[in-house]
Design an enzyme around this catalytic site. Structure first.
Site, PDB file in Angstrom:
ATOM      1  CD  GLU A 167      -3.067  -0.805   0.056  1.00 46.84           C
ATOM      2  OE1 GLU A 167      -3.230   0.359  -0.342  1.00 46.84           O
ATOM      3  OE2 GLU A 167      -3.678  -1.781  -0.394  1.00 46.84           O
ATOM      4  CG  ASP A 168       1.210   3.853  -2.795  1.00 42.03           C
ATOM      5  OD1 ASP A 168       1.706   3.051  -3.602  1.00 42.03           O
ATOM      6  OD2 ASP A 168       0.383   4.720  -3.098  1.00 42.03           O
ATOM      7  CB  ALA A 169       4.682   1.385   3.070  1.00 44.51           C
TER       8      ALA A 169
END
Lengths: 382, 599
Positions: free
Chosen positions: B217-219
């Site tokens: 999730e875009d981390a």
């Protein structure tokens, strides 16, 4: 009924008992029934379960994903039907006038196989004079209008010029203005009435009113569309008038449906309306590809219909029926409710959820519901 | 016969419209008429609209005659030698500015190669369609347009070298990146705006892969070693400001160490950092609630105190202290005067910000991410040649967002870093991908940028080749340290006695209407009550009149001032309900409580 099932009458619903009897070998009936009762009891809602709130959440959450303003075209032809969120709001608000009222008319035996389907459809549709007239010929000298009739359409509708003249002259908008007669060529002649001088302008006005004069068919039905569904023909209409449609002899009154909940209430009663609400709401939710248990919708429909008349989920409908002043005031228009309560000296018994949240008391739901059976001696708290 | 309108007003007719249009056009280009005039012929309505007012967005275009642009090689050479300027070109009628309406009449060629005799203008460069910051996005022609806009917007939030005179400036809320670098992959705008002199990011080694799911999730995952070497490190500056206001009656504020007599005196410990002038000394290490500028103010209501000469000289404490959760070092102290001539003291607080979990980083392609995990260098994956990435980026961020330019930058920067040169990635004019790949191949790397890598924890070789390269990354000013918030106990509102709202007021996180519903749905009635106990009160209620009675603590007695000796019992309700009862009373409504034992 099988002997082993007798003790379960009243404990299990009849449909389940019948299913057991039908599907189970006689030797196993007792065991199956026992297990069925156990399952049935565990599936029952426990006392104190917040069913209403769960229903609200279960409908509300998928509702946020619904696309606003979806217009769905029913079938092949262009018939505009409100679907999606606007339709759900319309039903649950209990609106009297719908954005797109609609009927699905089922036909009786020979007609549902396609016999005279065009004629049937035409008979249902509200026909105005303008539709069966090919041309209005204005005679300035005699101040009259000759309406040339479409013989083909007349025949389909089963009208003769004489009967048409009678029907047209009855129209309220026309009867004061003009006299209607048929002439030898089988056309209608409209002549201006009245003593005072009439001019060309009045004649034109007459022409325009004449166009909209109701001739035959069912009032309110603006469009008809014969459609083949599975292996029979049905008629889909825009506009709804159940009462009149059910009187027609080629209509199957058992299956014909309207999407107008109020009309259903008037014609079939509140139980039918309840069912209609459930079906209509469920139809929309299914069409959106959402998954909501039908029991939630049933509960909403029940609340809308308990009083015997349809009450919308609005501040004028269901909410106005709430017993608690505080609950009503916390919904909409608080000032109105507080003032009226003050005038009437209302008492709030604090029996439901909202009031107790406001007072920071345990809400009478779930763990907050049970009380002590033992009586505590009355005395002053120290 | 065409109608002529000047600034929307009818002025007359012209017989020969073509001649008229030709005339104003040539007059404008030759300088007889102002270059600010634009006109527009509407063939449908047969009108000529001439506009000369302000507020029209206009843009420059090269004039084309008979399919040949008026701007020649000669002009360009002169421009390069600075013999002529942009203004000269405009004055000579080589360039002209068109507004939106006049553009409707123009046929503009996108590039020189597509010019035909019909064309009236030539675009200066296709890059003109982009803004100044958007032009900084490398390989802009290979990116979804929405992402291009996001990428451009993100750069405006990047921490960098914001001003060269920062040591002598007092700015509200600014950040300074410690080791800014010029991007390896750059665009023409880098030179045009001297980006290399005020860069706002760093070239990181980035691997596109997953790492234990901590970058889903875009981390993003950062190498702890890199952070310790200064990656993404910055200083945060915030000033504390106090001025000596003047009040009526010759009274003024006073910047000093408050006297112990002063109303609202904190504690000696809070003032420990103040010097004799009431201001902290530079390089003092300050924590939350430490006083930075000591100040006292005259009492608020003068008139009421005049009678009591004893109390009249008691002043109010009004020092400036560090906010809740703030820390830092005093960087700079400035004593001046404000516009009204009052003494003004500004103290700049500096705080070093080392990247931590939750800090936000972006590439220039609208690919933002927060740090999900900081991994010791020893546990990071490494390549066969021993290169350890600074940052691990998730591959799931690419397909749906279609930021091809992001991948091209990794490839380009890798090549650039290895070859020791900058890569030109100007939108519509970038170096061809082909060439970059060939160059990479010639240096002994796989042309697609992938490399064999090893698991840093087990030392095993990964079954797949990992795409690894370099890339320009920027730290965004939204850092967790400024946003982190939690509360157990704390301040309450005066009116409702409910917890305050917002981080600045040390507020709570609201358990709202819908959150309440979830507790009800679970039947967790008693939990719900407890959760809302934050404003509960116990009030005595008179059984007789049903109104709130009085509790006399001295005599330990409850009585109703209206009914005298009636039964009075304590009830537990929310203070908000007590408040609404009072509001009812003020409306003339009698809210009578009928008490009943719960059990």
């Amino acid at each position: 009924m099988h002997e082993a099932l007798k003790p379960y009458v009243g404990k299990l619903p009849r449909s389940i008992l019948e299913e057991i009897e039908e599907k189970c070998p006689a030797s196993k009936i007792k065991k199956v029934a026992e297990k069925a009762l156990e399952e049935y009891n565990t599936a029952m809602i426990a006392p104190g379960e917040a069913v209403g709130l769960i229903s609200a959440e279960s409908i509300g959450e998928p509702g946020t994903q619904m696309t606003l303003d979806t217009f769905h075209f029913a079938g092949v032809a262009e018939m505009n039907v409100t679907m999606g969120l606007p339709r759900i709001i319309e039903i649950l608000d209990g609106r009297k006038t719908l954005a797109t009222p609609m009927m699905e008319i089922f036909l009786k035996s020979p007609y549902n196989k396609g016999k005279d389907i065009r004629k049937c459809a035409l008979l249902v549709k509200e026909t105005t004079l303008g539709e069966i007239v090919t041309e209005f010929v204005i005679d300035i000298v005699d101040l009259k209008i000759e309406a040339k009739l479409d013989a083909e359409k007349m025949a389909l509708l089963g009208l003769t010029p004489a009967r048409l003249a009678k029907a047209v002259s009855k129209a309220k908008t026309l009867s004061k203005e003009a006299s209607v007669k048929e002439n030898k060529e089988g056309n209608l002649v409209l002549k201006l009435k009245g003593k005072e001088e009439k001019g060309l302008n009045d004649l034109y006005k007459l022409k325009e009113t004449a166009r909209d004069v109701y001739v035959c068919g069912i009032k309110g039905v603006t469009q008809v569309l014969p459609v083949k569904r599975k292996d029979e023909f049905i008629i889909i209409t825009a506009g709804s008038n159940l009462k009149k449609v059910l009187d027609l002899d080629f209509v199957d009154p058992n299956r014909t449906m309207s999407n107008d909940i109020y009309e259903i209430t008037e014609n079939f009663g509140i139980e039918a309306a309840r069912q209609a609400i459930i079906e209509e709401v469920f139809k929309v939710i299914e069409a959106q590809g959402l998954n909501v248990d039908i029991r939630h919708i049933m509960l909403v429909a029940d609340t809308m219909c308990v009083s015997g008349a349809i009450k919308g989920i609005t501040r004028y409908g269901v909410v106005s029926e709430k017993a608690s002043v505080l609950a009503r005031a916390s919904f909409e228009t608080p000032i109105k409710h507080v003032i009226n309560a003050a005038l009437a000296g209302e008492v709030d018994k604090l029996n439901s959820v909202v009031e107790n949240v406001m007072l920071n008391q345990a809400v009478p739901v779930g763990t907050g519901l049970p009380g002590l059976v033992t009586k505590v001696k009355k005395g002053k708290l120290k | 016969m065409a109608e002529v309108y000047l600034n929307g007003k009818f002025v007359g007719n012209v017989e020969n419209k073509d001649e008229f249009i030709e005339r104003i056009k040539s007059d404008r280009r030759s300088g007889v008429m102002s270059a600010n005039v634009n006109f527009y012929y509407d063939a449908k309505l047969d009108q000529i609209c001439v506009e000369s007012l302000r507020g029209r967005t206009r843009r420059p275009l090269i004039i084309v005659k008979d399919g040949i642009p008026l701007l020649t090689e000669k002009h360009i050479k002169q421009l390069q030698k600075k013999e002529i300027s942009w203004k000269d070109l405009a004055d000579q009628g080589i360039l002209e500015y068109l507004d939106a309406a006049e553009e409707e009449n123009a046929l503009v060629a996108f590039s020189e190669s597509e010019l035909t005799p019909d064309h009236s203008h030539l675009e200066i460069s296709p890059l003109c369609m982009l803004g100044l910051v958007t032009t900084l996005v490398p390989f802009g022609q290979y990116i979804q347009s929405a992402r291009l806009s996001i990428g451009s917007k993100n750069q405006k939030h990047a921490i960098g070298f914001y001003a060269a005179n920062f040591p002598v400036r007092i700015d509200m809320d600014v950040n300074l990146l410690h080791y800014p670098q010029a991007p390896i992959v750059n665009s023409i705008m880098n030179d045009l705006c001297d980006y290399d002199k005020h860069p706002s990011g760093q070239n990181l080694v980035i691997a596109v892969m997953c790492y234990k799911g901590y970058n889903m999730e875009d981390a993003i995952i950062l190498n702890k070693g890199s952070i310790e070497r200064g990656l993404g490190r910055n200083s945060y500056f915030r000033p504390a400001i106090a001025d000596e206001l003047r009040y009526s009656g010759g009274l003024t504020d006073e910047i000093c160490i408050p006297d112990k007599e002063v109303k609202g005196y904190k504690s000696e410990k809070d003032y420990r950092l103040l010097e004799d002038d009431g201001i902290v000394f530079p390089e003092a290490v300050v924590k939350e609630e430490d006083v930075v500028i000591g100040k006292t103010s005259p009492p608020r209501f003068l008139s009421s105190l005049e009678d009591y000469s004893l109390a009249s000289n008691i002043r109010r404490e009004s020092s400036v202290a560090l906010r809740h959760g703030e820390k830092g070092v005093i960087d700079f102290v400035l004593i001046t005067e404000n516009e009204e001539g009052n003494k003004l003291v500004q103290v700049r607080i500096r705080d070093q910000r080392i990247p931590e979990i939750g800090d936000k980083f972006v590439s220039r392609h609208g690919q933002k991410g927060v740090i999900g995990l900081i991994v010791p260098q020893s546990d990071m994956p490494f390549t066969a040649s021993g290169v350890v990435p600074d940052l691990i980026f998730t591959p799931h961020g690419i397909p749906s967002r279609m930021t091809v330019s992001h991948l091209l930058e990794i490839l380009g920067a890798k090549t650039g870093a290895l070859a020791g040169r900058y890569i030109d990635a100007t939108t519509f004019g970038s170096e061809p991908e082909e060439r970059i790949r060939k160059e990479l191949l010639s240096m002994g790397f796989r042309e697609d940028g992938t490399e064999t890598m090893y698991n840093g924890i087990t030392g095993e070789q990964f079954q797949v080749k990992i795409f690894i390269g370099s890339m320009y990354y920027q730290k965004i000013k939204h850092m967790v340290a400024n946003k982190l918030q939690a509360r157990a106990r704390g301040p309450i509102q005066l009116l409702t006695r409910q917890p305050t709202e917002g981080r600045a007021k040390e507020g709570g996180l609201r358990l709202g209407e819908m959150e309440k519903d979830t507790l009800v749905a679970h039947g967790a009635s008693l939990l719900l009550k407890e959760r809302f106990d934050s404003d509960k009160t116990i009030v005595p209620v008179c059984e007789g009149c049903g109104l709130i009675a009085i509790y006399d603590a001295q005599k330990d007695k409850r009585y109703c001032p209206m009914c005298g000796d009636s039964d009075v019992n304590d009830i537990e309700i929310s203070y908000a309900f007590k408040l609404i009862l009072d509001e009812f009373k003020s409306l003339g409504i009698y809210p009578k409580l009928q008490l009943k034992s719960k059990y």
